[in-house]
Motif scaffolding. Structure first.
Motif, mmCIF file in Angstrom:
data_model
loop_
_atom_site.group_PDB
_atom_site.id
_atom_site.type_symbol
_atom_site.label_atom_id
_atom_site.label_comp_id
_atom_site.label_asym_id
_atom_site.label_seq_id
_atom_site.Cartn_x
_atom_site.Cartn_y
_atom_site.Cartn_z
ATOM 1 N N ILE A 200 0.837 -1.196 0.000
ATOM 2 C CA ILE A 200 0.000 0.000 0.000
ATOM 3 C C ILE A 200 0.873 1.247 0.000
ATOM 4 O O ILE A 200 1.964 1.253 0.557
ATOM 5 N N ASP A 201 0.363 2.301 -0.624
ATOM 6 C CA ASP A 201 1.048 3.585 -0.587
ATOM 7 C C ASP A 201 0.309 4.578 0.293
ATOM 8 O O ASP A 201 0.706 5.734 0.415
ATOM 9 N N LEU A 203 -2.165 4.513 4.131
ATOM 10 C CA LEU A 203 -2.822 3.754 5.196
ATOM 11 C C LEU A 203 -4.338 3.790 5.061
ATOM 12 O O LEU A 203 -5.037 2.960 5.654
ATOM 13 N N ASN A 204 -4.850 4.721 4.278
ATOM 14 C CA ASN A 204 -6.291 4.774 4.042
ATOM 15 C C ASN A 204 -6.786 3.593 3.216
ATOM 16 O O ASN A 204 -8.002 3.393 3.090
ATOM 17 N N LYS A 205 -5.874 2.810 2.657
ATOM 18 C CA LYS A 205 -6.264 1.626 1.889
ATOM 19 C C LYS A 205 -6.443 0.393 2.766
ATOM 20 O O LYS A 205 -6.868 -0.656 2.282
ATOM 21 N N LEU A 206 -6.145 0.517 4.063
ATOM 22 C CA LEU A 206 -6.245 -0.654 4.934
ATOM 23 C C LEU A 206 -7.685 -1.131 5.099
ATOM 24 O O LEU A 206 -7.971 -2.324 4.940
ATOM 25 N N ILE A 207 -8.597 -0.237 5.439
ATOM 26 C CA ILE A 207 -9.981 -0.659 5.664
ATOM 27 C C ILE A 207 -10.600 -1.272 4.410
ATOM 28 O O ILE A 207 -11.225 -2.339 4.492
ATOM 29 N N PRO A 208 -10.438 -0.666 3.224
ATOM 30 C CA PRO A 208 -10.964 -1.336 2.023
ATOM 31 C C PRO A 208 -10.397 -2.734 1.814
ATOM 32 O O PRO A 208 -11.122 -3.641 1.381
ATOM 33 N N GLU A 223 -2.718 -6.236 -5.198
ATOM 34 C CA GLU A 223 -2.236 -5.009 -5.822
ATOM 35 C C GLU A 223 -3.146 -3.865 -5.401
ATOM 36 O O GLU A 223 -4.358 -3.913 -5.616
ATOM 37 N N THR A 224 -2.575 -2.842 -4.777
ATOM 38 C CA THR A 224 -3.382 -1.725 -4.294
ATOM 39 C C THR A 224 -2.835 -0.423 -4.843
ATOM 40 O O THR A 224 -1.712 -0.361 -5.307
#
Length: 224
Positions: A200-201, A203-208, A223-224
């Motif tokens: 991830i680039d 941390l807001n991608k953690l919950i999704p 892949e995020t």
């Protein structure tokens, strides 16, 4: 992983944008005291990042008589300038959302706990545990065991988020899923090592990821 996992965050390079400054400081100290070239020294610092600096020096210059002194100098410089290193822009929003959604949050770092707490003075309420380095108590099995005891969780209920290859290798050794924050190392580097569940680039991608993906294998790449 039925219950929401305990999320364990590395600190420098994951929450705080400090690794570039640390690498530059370390490289200049190595150049001044060991006579190494700056680019080589920066690379060695990066490759051993995730360890306490005293252990990094032992990896780079085994049993060198200056290692202890240089590690003390590094820590003093770091202490003097640490307040100037910013949090990554996504940290505040991400921590708020994770806490609001019921995740238990932990910091596990090989930085000194006193420095971490000073830096987190406005963020302390987000974290259930804040663990720093002291002799005999470092990031890795010692911290992970402490987290299990304090939060009554197992390794399959924990996820470690970090920015270094050492972070990923430690998590894999302890059977804890690892999510790599891209920056110190690239996504392709983590993929070659086979140690990251996701890259991830932000941390807001953690919950999704947690809401939409099944996290049950350290060999799965998202892949995020």
């Amino acid at each position: 992983m039925a219950e929401k996992p305990v999320l364990i965050f590395d600190f420098d390079g994951t929450l705080v944008n400090s690794m570039g400054s640390f690498a530059s400081l370390a490289a200049h100290l190595m150049g001044d005291y060991y006579g190494t070239k700056l680019e080589w020294a920066k690379k060695q610092y990066q490759l051993t990042s995730g360890l306490p600096f005293c252990e990094q020096l032992e990896r780079i210059f085994p049993k060198h008589p200056l290692n202890f002194l240089i590690s003390l100098i590094f820590e003093e410089y770091k202490k003097a300038f640490y307040k100037t290193y910013p949090f990554f822009p996504d940290v505040q929003e991400a921590l708020e959302n994770l806490k609001k959604n019921g995740y238990r949050l932990v910091v596990s770092s090989n930085n000194k706990e006193s420095l971490i707490r000073q830096k987190l003075v406005n963020h302390l309420s987000f974290f259930d545990l804040i663990l720093g380095y002291r002799t005999g108590f470092s990031k890795g099995p010692q911290h992970f065991n402490h987290i299990q005891n304090q939060l009554a969780c197992n390794t399959n209920e924990m996820i470690f988020i970090g920015d270094s290859l050492h972070d990923g290798a430690m998590a894999k050794k302890c059977n804890i899923p690892f999510i790599a924050r891209i920056g110190t190392f690239s996504s392709s580097t983590f993929k070659k090592q086979g140690i990251a569940l996701a890259h991830i680039d932000s941390l807001n991608k953690l919950i999704p990821i947690f809401e939409n993906k099944t996290l049950d294998s350290q060999n799965l790449f998202l892949e995020t």
